[in-house]
Design an enzyme around this catalytic site. Structure first.
Site, short mmCIF file in Angstrom:
data_model
loop_
_atom_site.label_atom_id
_atom_site.label_comp_id
_atom_site.label_asym_id
_atom_site.label_seq_id
_atom_site.Cartn_x
_atom_site.Cartn_y
_atom_site.Cartn_z
N ARG A 149 1.96 12.18 20.14
CA ARG A 149 0.52 11.97 20.09
C ARG A 149 0.04 11.68 21.51
O ARG A 149 0.82 11.60 22.45
CB ARG A 149 0.18 10.81 19.17
CG ARG A 149 0.75 10.92 17.77
CD ARG A 149 0.37 9.72 16.92
NE ARG A 149 1.10 9.70 15.68
CZ ARG A 149 0.74 10.36 14.59
NH1 ARG A 149 -0.35 11.11 14.62
NH2 ARG A 149 1.45 10.29 13.48
N ASP A 152 -2.66 -0.34 8.82
CA ASP A 152 -2.60 -0.37 10.28
C ASP A 152 -3.90 -0.81 10.95
O ASP A 152 -4.88 -1.13 10.30
CB ASP A 152 -2.21 1.02 10.82
CG ASP A 152 -0.80 1.43 10.44
OD1 ASP A 152 0.13 0.81 10.93
OD2 ASP A 152 -0.65 2.37 9.64
N SER A 194 6.91 2.98 17.91
CA SER A 194 6.74 3.19 16.47
C SER A 194 7.89 2.55 15.72
O SER A 194 8.88 2.13 16.31
CB SER A 194 6.69 4.69 16.16
OG SER A 194 5.67 5.34 16.87
N GLY A 195 7.73 2.49 14.38
CA GLY A 195 8.82 1.96 13.56
C GLY A 195 8.40 0.88 12.60
O GLY A 195 9.20 0.01 12.24
N GLY A 196 7.14 0.90 12.12
CA GLY A 196 6.63 -0.16 11.27
C GLY A 196 7.18 -0.16 9.87
O GLY A 196 6.92 -1.10 9.11
N TRP A 246 1.88 2.46 17.83
CA TRP A 246 2.22 3.88 17.92
C TRP A 246 1.07 4.80 18.31
O TRP A 246 1.26 6.02 18.38
CB TRP A 246 2.85 4.36 16.61
CG TRP A 246 2.09 4.06 15.37
CD1 TRP A 246 2.14 2.90 14.64
CD2 TRP A 246 1.20 4.93 14.67
NE1 TRP A 246 1.33 3.00 13.53
CE2 TRP A 246 0.75 4.24 13.51
CE3 TRP A 246 0.74 6.23 14.89
CZ2 TRP A 246 -0.14 4.79 12.60
CZ3 TRP A 246 -0.14 6.80 13.97
CH2 TRP A 246 -0.56 6.07 12.84
N ASP A 290 -0.30 -0.67 4.19
CA ASP A 290 0.02 0.21 5.30
C ASP A 290 -1.24 0.80 5.92
O ASP A 290 -1.31 1.99 6.20
CB ASP A 290 0.97 1.33 4.83
CG ASP A 290 1.39 2.26 5.98
OD1 ASP A 290 1.48 1.78 7.12
OD2 ASP A 290 1.61 3.46 5.72
#
Length: 559
Positions: A124, A300, A184-186, A237, A298
């Protein structure tokens, strides 16, 4: 031998215009229309250009002038950057330098990934450029610098272990001479962070964790005598925005981990699903705002913050605007992170409103039903699919591509083993909603962020859109569809004035600029990203490319 020498000479010729980018140039991005140095065409992330050569009266003359393959079938989500007639493009497999006028490749450098990583490699953000270097991250948690003239790697730093659940897809930014990158990696039992780097040497300057350790500010929002904070989520992220005058970077954080709130005792879980205002030289948090306390959906808070100066209540305010994944559009004071306005911009059923006094959502019965073990349908699953919105500063209107798809989830059975760092552990069971032909999957939307008034809303019935928005002084909104159409909409009505079918899905954001006085529009095409691929893979071919458009010249007959 002559051919080899000729190729070397040509490479030197094409690379010759590249010079170092200064902090002043980055701060002024958007004012020099020949260059596009940052994501969203400016640190303020407005995704707006005042250019008006291409406008509503002549858009039918917009034609492609070149197209170049990006040698990639994993998705094109990053926007290009441009400096001195050279376009820089990144994806999960390659970094490119391309001549703006002809589409001719100047150089390309492959991405080297550690063996064993299972995440699909995509990027991204944008190709980040500064002081003669191109900066990017790779899926296996490396941040690196390439020479903009040659593509040669200058430095490479590994900042996390993919075996611990971390991966990297978001573009870094340069702020006050510091390179800042996220992670990243939530959903992988991780603890989010931002890193600050010396862009010249690759030396790490600081790390700011988004989950406070015991005793640090914010740790009181996590259970005492528990190690839940060690794998509490809060990934970073997406990319940040920056206000050079205040010297503050604004960066959103992701969901709390796990979604099941029991291990977190249903506490707010700072600084998940928040925006952090940080000082780029040190990583110090100046202020914050939490969009979704105790995030169990989720939703965010990683979407970009659009920075603007707006008249609100008769007073000129420095604000930041976010179209949050939770379905509300927020306006905050960026000097202190205080809430000014919050309005739903899509269908929302998990909260009835945002309390302007407390800044907290007023919850409906959805959360209690979920926590009691019931399977619930939550609106929205996401307000937008992680793509930039646009703000026209002349009108104060926000343009967004929105989703109208619910999330269906229930609590998973209690785990037999304790949480393990690096392992997926959301604590829920989710399933796809049943969508049928003719259902509205999303909209192209124009909305006043302060009042919540929608100016227009265009339904999308085949697939939702995962394209960002670009607004221009020509009265146009450029965006795209998952089925591959690149569109120009009328900013006043949302009507499609022009479209062009690219070879794959448009999941990125267009840019516009001038070259030798002529306005161009460029966009990446290529199906990619988890949600777009899930919805569109059966209907849309993969394969990446960059398209560049300009107006077909008007000719006058001499006969």
């Amino acid at each position: 031998m002559k051919k080899i020498l000729l190729c070397v000479a040509l490479l030197g010729f094409w690379a010759a215009p590249v010079l170092s980018q200064t902090t002043q140039e980055l701060n002024n991005d958007g004012k020099d229309t020949e260059n596009v140095l940052t994501q969203s065409m400016g640190y303020d992330r407005k995704s707006y250009s005042p250019l008006n050569q291409i406008n509503k009266s002549n858009i039918e003359r917009l034609v492609p002038i070149w197209n170049v393959s990006t040698m990639n079938e994993l998705g094109e989500l990053a926007a290009p950057t441009i400096y001195n007639g050279v376009m820089y493009v990144i994806n999960g497999k390659w970094s490119f330098a391309i001549d703006v006028e002809t589409g001719r490749q100047i150089w390309r450098t492959p991405v080297k990934i550690e063996p064993g990583i299972k995440h699909v490699a995509f990027n991204r953000g944008t190709a980040t450029i500064y002081n003669g270097k191109l900066f990017r991250v790779t899926i296996d948690n490396h941040v690196l610098a390439l020479d903009m003239k040659t593509g040669k790697e200058l430095w490479n730093q590994r900042f996390a272990d993919w075996k611990e659940g971390y991966y990297a897809t978001g573009g870094p930014i340069i702020a006050n001479g510091v390179l800042i990158s996220g992670v990243s990696g939530g959903e992988s039992t991780t603890r989010g962070f931002l890193d600050g780097w010396d862009p010249d040497t690759g030396k790490k300057l600081w790390r700011r964790y988004t989950i406070p350790a015991p005793g640090e500010p914010g740790s009181e929002t996590w259970p005492k005598n528990s190690d839940a904070w060690k794998y509490g989520g809060g990934p970073t992220w997406r990319s940040g925005s920056y206000d050079p005058e205040l010297d503050l970077v604004y960066w959103g954080t992701g969901n709390a981990e796990p979604y099941d709130p029991k291990p977190r005792e249903g506490m707010d879980s700072l600084y998940t699903s928040s925006v952090l205002a940080i000082r780029p030289k040190t990583g110090e948090i100046a202020c914050y705002f939490q969009y979704t306390p105790n995030d169990i959906y989720d939703v965010d808070g990683t979407d970009e913050q659009v920075l603007a100066d707006m008249e609100i209540g008769g007073q000129r305010r420095k604000v930041m605007i976010q179209a949050n994944k939770n379905g509300f559009m927020y306006v905050l004071d960026r000097t202190n992170c205080k809430l000014i306005a919050g309005h739903p911009y899509v269908k929302v059923n998990w909260a009835s409103q945002i309390d302007l006094q407390t800044g907290r959502p007023v919850l409906t019965d959805v959360q209690n039903r979920f926590r009691a073990g019931e399977e619930v349908e939550i609106w929205p699953s996401r307000g937008t699919n992680a793509v930039p919105i646009a703000l026209n500063p002349e009108t104060g209107i926000i343009y967004a591509s929105t989703w109208q798809v619910p999330r269906i989830q229930k609590l998973a059975p209690p785990p037999k083993k304790p949480q393990e760092i690096g392992k997926t552990s959301t604590g829920i069971v989710a399933k796809e909603p049943k969508m049928k032909p003719g259902d509205v999957f999303g909209h192209f939307l124009a909305i006043n962020p302060v009042t919540g008034e929608k100016k227009w809303e265009i339904p999308l019935t085949e697939l939702p859109s995962s394209a960002g928005m670009l607004a221009t002084g020509g009265g146009l909104i450029f965006t795209g569809k998952m089925t591959g159409e690149f569109l120009a909409l009328d900013q006043d009505t949302g009507k499609t004035l022009w479209q062009f079918k690219t070879g794959s899905s448009v999941n990125s954001t267009a840019i516009t600029y001038t070259h030798n006085g002529r306005q161009y529009v460029s966009v990446a095409s290529g199906l990619g990203g988890a949600l777009a691929t899930r919805f569109g893979a059966a209907k849309v071919p993969a394969g990446g490319s960059i398209w560049t458009f300009a107006l077909f010249p008007v000719t006058t007959s001499t006969r």
